[in-house]
Design a protein around this motif. Structure first.
Motif, PDB file in Angstrom:
ATOM      1  N   LEU A  82      28.999  -4.851 -18.253  1.00 51.32           N
ATOM      2  CA  LEU A  82      29.159  -5.463 -16.930  1.00 51.32           C
ATOM      3  C   LEU A  82      28.570  -6.865 -16.968  1.00 51.32           C
ATOM      4  O   LEU A  82      27.400  -7.053 -17.315  1.00 51.32           O
ATOM      5  N   THR A  83      29.380  -7.858 -16.608  1.00 54.02           N
ATOM      6  CA  THR A  83      28.931  -9.244 -16.535  1.00 54.02           C
ATOM      7  C   THR A  83      28.758  -9.610 -15.073  1.00 54.02           C
ATOM      8  O   THR A  83      29.706  -9.537 -14.285  1.00 54.02           O
ATOM      9  N   VAL A  84      27.541  -9.997 -14.696  1.00 52.56           N
ATOM     10  CA  VAL A  84      27.177 -10.184 -13.290  1.00 52.56           C
ATOM     11  C   VAL A  84      26.683 -11.603 -13.055  1.00 52.56           C
ATOM     12  O   VAL A  84      25.984 -12.178 -13.896  1.00 52.56           O
ATOM     13  N   THR A  85      27.029 -12.173 -11.906  1.00 50.90           N
ATOM     14  CA  THR A  85      26.434 -13.431 -11.462  1.00 50.90           C
ATOM     15  C   THR A  85      25.872 -13.253 -10.051  1.00 50.90           C
ATOM     16  O   THR A  85      26.383 -12.466  -9.248  1.00 50.90           O
ATOM     17  N   ALA A  86      24.797 -13.988  -9.792  1.00 48.46           N
ATOM     18  CA  ALA A  86      24.199 -14.056  -8.459  1.00 48.46           C
ATOM     19  C   ALA A  86      24.051 -15.521  -8.102  1.00 48.46           C
ATOM     20  O   ALA A  86      23.423 -16.282  -8.849  1.00 48.46           O
ATOM     21  N   THR A  87      24.629 -15.931  -6.983  1.00 48.21           N
ATOM     22  CA  THR A  87      24.552 -17.319  -6.544  1.00 48.21           C
ATOM     23  C   THR A  87      23.856 -17.383  -5.195  1.00 48.21           C
ATOM     24  O   THR A  87      24.278 -16.731  -4.232  1.00 48.21           O
ATOM     25  N   TYR A  88      22.780 -18.161  -5.132  1.00 44.64           N
ATOM     26  CA  TYR A  88      22.053 -18.417  -3.893  1.00 44.64           C
ATOM     27  C   TYR A  88      22.382 -19.837  -3.442  1.00 44.64           C
ATOM     28  O   TYR A  88      22.203 -20.784  -4.215  1.00 44.64           O
ATOM     29  N   SER A  89      22.827 -19.992  -2.188  1.00 47.18           N
ATOM     30  CA  SER A  89      23.215 -21.299  -1.662  1.00 47.18           C
ATOM     31  C   SER A  89      22.520 -21.556  -0.329  1.00 47.18           C
ATOM     32  O   SER A  89      22.436 -20.651   0.517  1.00 47.18           O
ATOM     33  N   LEU A  90      22.048 -22.774  -0.124  1.00 45.02           N
ATOM     34  CA  LEU A  90      21.405 -23.171   1.134  1.00 45.02           C
ATOM     35  C   LEU A  90      22.113 -24.390   1.689  1.00 45.02           C
ATOM     36  O   LEU A  90      22.276 -25.389   0.984  1.00 45.02           O
TER      37      LEU A  90
END
Length: 378
Positions: free
Chosen positions: A169-177
């Motif tokens: 499983l290839t996962v990304t997490a993106t936090y944006s403000l």
């Protein structure tokens, strides 16, 4: 009460160096793992004095600083100030949980006639991805960017068989403000063989401030859900969609979290030691975000509105915080000092066809997008 350390005045915030962009992103060290591997902290800021810090260990939301109605800044996310505490006292504060957030009965499920046994870490059940879930992995920082919306993207590759789950499983997490005090968290995942996925963020919120010494009992919660999923003694859903009407679980109209909690005789409150249940806002994942919950602290005026494309929101009122865990600033966290509002599919979905599907196949992309919008009630 550590008032002097806890509050930062708006005047002090104004004294900070001006960012080159409306929203800015910066990187800094955040200690090392026990083998010496460095951990990074990425800080996102905007011109309204909102500041968000994400660390690469667990793709964790480590701090969220926002103003109240008088312009005073406080950190409203429970957590730790050092990597050592995250390693030595894991409590899921702000972490990215997976592969499967929440519980799976006996840690077992089947796909296409193939049975899988997961690592069990919550008595006999699997919780939040297992003994070494995504919250205990070092994620790679892929991109950090300033601009109209500051963001950081982190990635993790979970090998086939990790914690018992099939498929790489290839996962990304993106936090944006952004400039309107919206913090958006987006999880994406792809796989090379059929598997199950349910990713979310396990932030514990206290709009009075994580070091205020105040519980969330007086904070006012709204959830647009007509039903919730009751659980058995192991916190596994029974499969029922139970109406919230006439129960302590009814937050369709704004209600203080503690108003019906501490003296409730509802057996569901007893089994969960408080609220630890999935609220059914919809029945399926949707292409667009919709309202999941709204939290208000009348004293400070801070408001948190949560939207997502997910059908459920797990409400957890910090029931297992017992005053022995020291958070930022050496504040002891007690039962009820924080509330988690986690966008997700329903717990134990792989074993409950009536809950929908948690399946992800090759060629598909899993996506959970959630926005935490902060504002002030005057």
């Amino acid at each position: 009460m550590r008032t002097a350390l806890y509050f930062t005045t708006l005047a002090a915030a104004l004294a900070l160096p001006a960012a080159a962009h409306a929203t800015d992103a910066s990187r800094a060290p955040f200690g090392t793992l026990k083998d010496g591997t460095p951990v990074e902290a990425i800080t996102l800021t905007n011109s309204h004095h909102m500041r968000v810090r994400v660390i690469s260990y667990g793709a964790t939301l480590q701090a969220v600083e926002v103003p109240d109605r008088k312009g005073r800044i406080a950190d409203v996310a429970l957590g730790y100030s050092s990597i050592g505490d995250y390693l030595d006292h894991p409590n899921y504060f702000g972490v990215s949980v997976g592969r499967f957030a929440n519980r799976i009965r006996l840690g077992r499920f089947s796909i296409d006639g193939n049975s899988y046994q997961l690592a069990t870490n919550n008595t006999v059940n699997a919780l939040h991805g297992g003994v070494q879930g995504f919250d205990k992995r070092l994620w790679k920082v892929v991109e950090v960017a300033s601009g109209p919306t500051a963001h950081v993207t982190l990635s993790y590759v979970s090998p086939d068989g990790e914690e018992g789950y099939p498929g790489t499983l290839t996962v990304t997490a993106t936090y944006s403000l952004d400039e309107t005090n919206n913090l958006t968290v987006e999880y994406k995942a792809t796989t090379d063989k059929p598997t199950i996925v349910n990713l979310t963020n396990h932030a514990l919120w206290n709009l009075a401030g994580e070091g205020s010494g105040k519980s969330v009992d007086s904070q006012v919660l709204t959830i647009p859900a007509d039903s919730y999923n009751p659980v058995d003694a192991g916190w596994i859903p029974t499969g029922e969609f139970r109406s919230v009407a006439g129960t302590p679980f009814d937050f369709r109209k704004p209600m203080a979290i503690g108003a019906r909690l501490r003296d409730s005789r509802d057996p569901q409150i007893a089994v969960g030691r408080g609220y630890d249940h999935n609220y059914v806002v919809a029945r399926t994942v949707s292409p667009n975000q919709h309202l999941l919950s709204r939290l208000v602290d009348p004293a400070s005026g801070r408001v948190l509105t949560i939207t997502s494309n997910q059908p459920g929101v797990q409400v957890y009122t910090g029931n297992f915080l017992d005053g022995t865990v020291s958070g930022k600033g050496h504040t002891l966290y007690r039962q009820g000092d924080g509330i988690a509002l986690e966008p997700q599919i329903f717990p134990d979905t792989p074993n409950r066809p009536e809950f929908g599907s948690a399946r992800l196949d090759p060629g598909q992309t899993y996506r959970n997008v959630m926005t935490f919008s902060f504002s002030v009630a005057r």
